[in-house]
Structures are given as C-alpha cells and as structure tokens.
Enzyme design. Structure first.
Site, PDB file in Angstrom:
ATOM      1  N   SER A   7      -6.391  30.520  14.874  1.00 48.72           N
ATOM      2  CA  SER A   7      -7.548  29.973  14.161  1.00 48.72           C
ATOM      3  C   SER A   7      -7.292  29.899  12.653  1.00 48.72           C
ATOM      4  O   SER A   7      -6.232  30.283  12.164  1.00 48.72           O
ATOM      5  CB  SER A   7      -8.778  30.828  14.445  1.00 48.72           C
ATOM      6  N   HIS A   8      -8.316  29.453  11.949  1.00 47.25           N
ATOM      7  CA  HIS A   8      -8.209  29.157  10.516  1.00 47.25           C
ATOM      8  C   HIS A   8      -7.693  30.331   9.684  1.00 47.25           C
ATOM      9  O   HIS A   8      -7.974  31.499   9.962  1.00 47.25           O
ATOM     10  CB  HIS A   8      -9.585  28.739   9.982  1.00 47.25           C
ATOM     11  N   ASP A   9      -6.913  29.996   8.679  1.00 43.30           N
ATOM     12  CA  ASP A   9      -6.463  30.953   7.665  1.00 43.30           C
ATOM     13  C   ASP A   9      -5.571  32.074   8.223  1.00 43.30           C
ATOM     14  O   ASP A   9      -5.527  33.167   7.643  1.00 43.30           O
ATOM     15  CB  ASP A   9      -7.658  31.557   6.911  1.00 43.30           C
TER      16      ASP A   9
END
Ligand SMILES: CC(C)(COP(=O)(O)OP(=O)(O)OC[C@H]1O[C@@H](n2cnc3c(N)ncnc32)[C@H](O)[C@@H]1OP(=O)(O)O)[C@@H](O)C(=O)NCCC(=O)NCCS
Length: 173
Positions: free
Chosen positions: A89-91
């Site tokens: 997922s993000h980051d």
C-alpha cells in the site's frame, strides 16, 4: 537450454541480462553481486498482471510476480522480490534485497529493511507518515504472522500478534 556456470555464460553471451530467482535475501544479494562481476547485467521481471500506479519506483533487478498490486508513493529497492498475490500500500519502502513471500499484505507507511524476509500470508499493520512501522534489516517474519509494531534488525518474529522467536534471524525458506 544449456546449463552454464557464470563464467561460461558470460563468455558465450557477453552483456546478457540476468535475474536472480532465489528467495533467501542474503543469498540473492551474494549471487547477484557475483553475476555482475562477470559483466552480466541485472534485469527486472514484472509480470503483466501486476497492478501498479505510476508512482512506484523500482530499483534494478526486481521481481514482481503475478497478481500483486502496488498502490502509490512506493519505493522498491534493488533486487527486491515480491512473490505472487501480494499487496503493497501507499508510502511503503522496501529495502534492497527484501523478500515478500506469497500473499503478503503491507498496509500503508511500512518500511521493510534491507534483506528482511516476510513469510507467506503475513499482514503488516499500517504505520503513519510521522512514524512508519519499521521491520529492521535482515529480520525474518514467519509465515502467517500479523505484525502490529516495529521490530529491530536481525530478529525472527512469528505469530498473531508477532512476537520474538529468535534474536538472530535464521534461514527463512
Ligand atoms: C519462522 C521460521 C523462519 C522459523 O523457522 P525455524 O527456525 O526453522 O523454526 P522451527 O521450524 O525450528 O520452529 C521453531 C518453533 O517456532 C514455531 N514456528 C515456526 N514457524 C512459525 C510460524 N510461522 N508461526 C508460528 N510459529 C512458528 C514452531 O512451531 C516451533 O515451535 P516449538 O518450539 O514450540 O515446537 C519459519 O517457520 C517460517 O515461517 N518461514 C517462512 C516460510 C515461508 O513463508 N515460505 C514461503 C516460501 S515461498
């Protein structure tokens, strides 16, 4: 297809590209460096079914297997291996030569250290932008674990929630 050692391969196919298909992070790093010494060039393999945004940066020589999804603002270091059906997922940041075994799910703001091994079916809870959840370099997370907090380098952790099995990580595969 002939079976060749690195020296023979480099002579017969100069500047050929290669991918190191070994799950163990330390061994993969060692074999990759050895192949480069013979003048062979690292090549990435990203399966056509992989879903990813354009905000994912890949280092050299990564392998991303079928069915995996990488969302946005993700850094994937060199020689990272992401096995089948993972989600990142993000980051998230994956350090060089980290391995995700099949079916790993990393929630957002997770940092996986260099050479860490995340076993099959592991879920890693999200960190935050200010305080990412960090899995230290070389740490092994056993199959089926749920990681709920950061862990330092060189550990083996297992279970739900993950807890220390060993202080020094062992052979994960
Ligand atoms: C965690 C791991 C690295 C430990 O390996 P090991 O050092 O050989 O450990 P052992 O098999 O000797 O087991 C030691 C103890 O930990 C327990 N254990 C091992 N793996 C475990 C896991 N994933 N979750 C919970 N407990 C685990 C064993 O039951 C054993 O407990 P006991 O002493 O009470 O009997 C390994 O079991 C593992 O999960 N590897 C990842 C496998 C994987 O994802 N493969 C994907 C291939 S594509």
């Amino acid at each position: 297809m002939p079976l060749l050692n690195l020296e023979e391969a480099a002579k017969r196919f100069p500047n050929a590209s290669f991918t190191t298909a070994v799950g163990n992070p330390a061994l993969r790093a060692k074999l990759t460096e050895k192949a480069k010494q013979f003048g062979l060039v690292e090549h990435s393999l990203i399966h056509p079914t992989v879903i990813r945004s354009r905000h994912v940066r890949f280092g050299a020589g990564v392998v991303v297997c079928a069915g995996s999804t990488l969302t946005t603002d993700i850094e994937v270091g060199k020689g990272v291996q992401i096995n089948i059906n993972c989600s990142v997922s993000h980051d998230c940041v994956l350090g060089d030569y980290a391995t995700l075994a099949p079916g790993v799910h990393l929630c957002g703001n997770v940092h996986v250290g260099r050479g860490a091994y995340i076993g099959a079916g592991v879920v890693v809870k999200n960190g935050t932008p200010d305080r990412p959840l960090v899995i230290g370099p070389g740490t092994v997370v056993g199959a089926g674990a749920c990681v709920t907090k950061s862990w330092e380098a060189g550990l083996t952790v297992v279970g739900v929630p993950a807890a220390i099995l060993r202080q020094r990580s062992c052979n994960a595969t």
